[in-house]
Design a protein around this motif. Structure first.
Motif, PDB file in Angstrom:
ATOM      1  N   ASN A   1       0.671  -1.051   0.060  1.00 58.90           N
ATOM      2  CA  ASN A   1      -0.023  -0.010   0.195  1.00 58.90           C
ATOM      3  C   ASN A   1       0.753   1.359  -0.125  1.00 58.90           C
ATOM      4  OD1 ASN A   1      -2.623  -1.170   0.002  1.00 58.90           O
ATOM      5  ND2 ASN A   1      -2.373  -1.763   2.015  1.00 58.90           N
ATOM      6  N   ILE A   2       2.053   1.269   0.667  1.00 59.47           N
ATOM      7  CA  ILE A   2       3.093   2.260   0.380  1.00 59.47           C
ATOM      8  C   ILE A   2       3.164   2.681  -0.972  1.00 59.47           C
ATOM      9  CG2 ILE A   2       5.412   3.067   0.795  1.00 59.47           C
ATOM     10  CD1 ILE A   2       5.498   0.944   3.018  1.00 59.47           C
ATOM     11  N   LEU A   3       3.120   1.925  -1.912  1.00 56.15           N
ATOM     12  CA  LEU A   3       3.286   2.167  -3.339  1.00 56.15           C
ATOM     13  C   LEU A   3       2.126   3.151  -3.943  1.00 56.15           C
ATOM     14  CD1 LEU A   3       4.966  -0.735  -4.915  1.00 56.15           C
ATOM     15  CD2 LEU A   3       5.998   0.868  -3.736  1.00 56.15           C
ATOM     16  N   ASN A   4       0.965   3.192  -3.329  1.00 53.71           N
ATOM     17  CA  ASN A   4      -0.214   3.839  -3.748  1.00 53.71           C
ATOM     18  C   ASN A   4      -0.044   5.118  -3.457  1.00 53.71           C
ATOM     19  OD1 ASN A   4      -1.412   1.609  -5.240  1.00 53.71           O
ATOM     20  ND2 ASN A   4      -2.531   0.840  -3.333  1.00 53.71           N
ATOM     21  N   GLY A   5       0.966   5.467  -2.758  1.00 55.45           N
ATOM     22  CA  GLY A   5       1.137   6.963  -2.126  1.00 55.45           C
ATOM     23  C   GLY A   5       2.007   7.828  -3.189  1.00 55.45           C
ATOM     24  N   PHE A   6       2.348   7.111  -4.089  1.00 54.17           N
ATOM     25  CA  PHE A   6       3.515   7.653  -4.930  1.00 54.17           C
ATOM     26  C   PHE A   6       3.045   7.854  -6.547  1.00 54.17           C
ATOM     27  CE2 PHE A   6       5.741   6.411  -1.453  1.00 54.17           C
ATOM     28  CZ  PHE A   6       6.360   7.670  -0.961  1.00 54.17           C
ATOM     29  N   GLN A   7       3.405   8.605  -7.387  1.00 53.50           N
ATOM     30  CA  GLN A   7       3.402   8.528  -8.751  1.00 53.50           C
ATOM     31  C   GLN A   7       4.818   7.927  -9.318  1.00 53.50           C
ATOM     32  OE1 GLN A   7       0.683   8.915 -10.910  1.00 53.50           O
ATOM     33  NE2 GLN A   7       2.073   8.279 -12.373  1.00 53.50           N
ATOM     34  N   ILE A   8       4.887   6.757  -9.573  1.00 52.99           N
ATOM     35  CA  ILE A   8       6.029   6.460  -9.988  1.00 52.99           C
ATOM     36  C   ILE A   8       6.275   6.469 -11.309  1.00 52.99           C
ATOM     37  CG2 ILE A   8       7.248   4.152 -10.275  1.00 52.99           C
ATOM     38  CD1 ILE A   8       5.181   2.869  -7.890  1.00 52.99           C
ATOM     39  N   PRO A   9       7.501   6.989 -11.908  1.00 50.22           N
ATOM     40  CA  PRO A   9       7.457   7.876 -13.177  1.00 50.22           C
ATOM     41  C   PRO A   9       7.908   6.906 -14.107  1.00 50.22           C
ATOM     42  CG  PRO A   9       9.316   8.529 -11.693  1.00 50.22           C
ATOM     43  CD  PRO A   9       8.290   7.624 -10.749  1.00 50.22           C
ATOM     44  N   ILE A  10       8.321   5.677 -14.124  1.00 48.35           N
ATOM     45  CA  ILE A  10       9.175   4.990 -14.904  1.00 48.35           C
ATOM     46  C   ILE A  10       8.420   3.460 -14.558  1.00 48.35           C
ATOM     47  CG2 ILE A  10      10.999   6.096 -15.780  1.00 48.35           C
ATOM     48  CD1 ILE A  10      12.729   4.535 -13.890  1.00 48.35           C
ATOM     49  N   PRO A  11       8.228   2.435 -15.458  1.00 49.04           N
ATOM     50  CA  PRO A  11       7.887   1.036 -15.206  1.00 49.04           C
ATOM     51  C   PRO A  11       8.838   0.696 -13.939  1.00 49.04           C
ATOM     52  CG  PRO A  11       8.012   1.303 -17.591  1.00 49.04           C
ATOM     53  CD  PRO A  11       8.709   2.750 -16.906  1.00 49.04           C
TER      54      PRO A  11
ATOM     55  N   PRO B   1       2.775  -3.085 -11.551  1.00 46.57           N
ATOM     56  CA  PRO B   1       4.057  -3.408 -11.880  1.00 46.57           C
ATOM     57  C   PRO B   1       4.093  -3.941 -13.311  1.00 46.57           C
ATOM     58  CG  PRO B   1       3.035  -5.273 -10.521  1.00 46.57           C
ATOM     59  CD  PRO B   1       1.910  -4.059 -10.610  1.00 46.57           C
ATOM     60  N   PHE B   2       5.271  -3.517 -13.946  1.00 48.75           N
ATOM     61  CA  PHE B   2       5.855  -3.825 -15.187  1.00 48.75           C
ATOM     62  C   PHE B   2       6.042  -5.336 -15.245  1.00 48.75           C
ATOM     63  CE2 PHE B   2       9.922  -4.783 -17.534  1.00 48.75           C
ATOM     64  CZ  PHE B   2       9.143  -4.574 -18.747  1.00 48.75           C
TER      65      PHE B   2
END
Length: 220
Positions: free
Chosen positions: A156-166, A188-189
């Motif tokens: 769920n931590i990842l949902n707090g970020f806009q991940i700019p690349i795959p 995820p890619f």
């Protein structure tokens, strides 16, 4: 369109298992060049052995290694990607990118610890740097051993970020939690599996990987 994540199997040490994974169309093959790892590939295979493997997704995993040594191994083992799993600085990554063959990609690992502000700040800082130098990010569970824990961090931590690349998702992925990947806003890619699919370090359970591959195809 909900595309199926690609699959990386890391910590490989056995030629016969590598060939089985290639026949299964596994997308990335991970080889660990960290001497303290129980999956240190050069204890089992030579650089010439690795160069002879005919695959487009050979990944060399390095931890706080010298640039010249990385370059030498990439060339001799004919690697397609360098995975930086340590505490490599922005300047290190920029210099490595300049010296690497342009066709060789860089995967920068972001080790995720507790769901606290310090950890979130560290992730945010990494995501905002080196975009031109890095091909993919890889999120893994933080550990003193630099991976291979078989433990899952709080996705769920990842949902707090806009991940700019795959990005690759790693850290304790298994049949039990594969369905939870759907909860990620940014999918995820690729999925990165390792210790959960072993009978001992470096010895993969190929049948279990086959079953997992079918399962995640069904859960896409």
């Amino acid at each position: 369109m909900n595309l199926q994540p690609q699959l990386k199997v890391c910590g490989l040490t056995k030629t016969d298992q590598i060939q089985e994974l290639i026949s299964m169309n596994v997308d990335f093959l991970g080889f660990i060049f960290y001497e303290k790892s129980p999956r240190y590939v050069l204890n089992h295979l030579s650089l010439e052995d690795l160069a002879a493997i005919d695959h487009h997704g050979k990944v060399g995993v390095f931890v706080n290694e010298e640039i010249d040594k990385i370059l030498n191994i990439v060339q001799q083992a004919d690697l397609n990607f360098v995975q930086l799993h340590g505490d490599e600085s922005d300047d290190f990554i920029i210099e490595l990118r300049e010296k690497l063959d342009p066709e060789v990609g860089i995967i920068k690992v972001i080790r995720v610890g507790n769901n606290d502000d310090d950890n979130k700040d560290k992730i945010a800082q990494t995501l905002s740097s080196n975009l031109q130098s890095v091909t993919y990010y890889l999120f893994d569970t933080d550990s003193k051993a630099f991976g291979g824990t078989g433990k899952q961090f709080d996705w769920n931590i990842l949902n707090g970020f806009q991940i700019p690349i795959p990005y690759f998702l790693s850290g304790g992925i298994s049949e039990e939690n594969i369905g939870n990947i759907k909860t990620l806003k940014q999918q995820p890619f690729a999925l990165d599996i390792n210790s959960k699919f072993e009978t001992e370090p470096g010895n993969k359970n190929i049948n279990r990987i086959k079953e997992f591959k079918i399962l995640y195809q069904q859960n896409r």
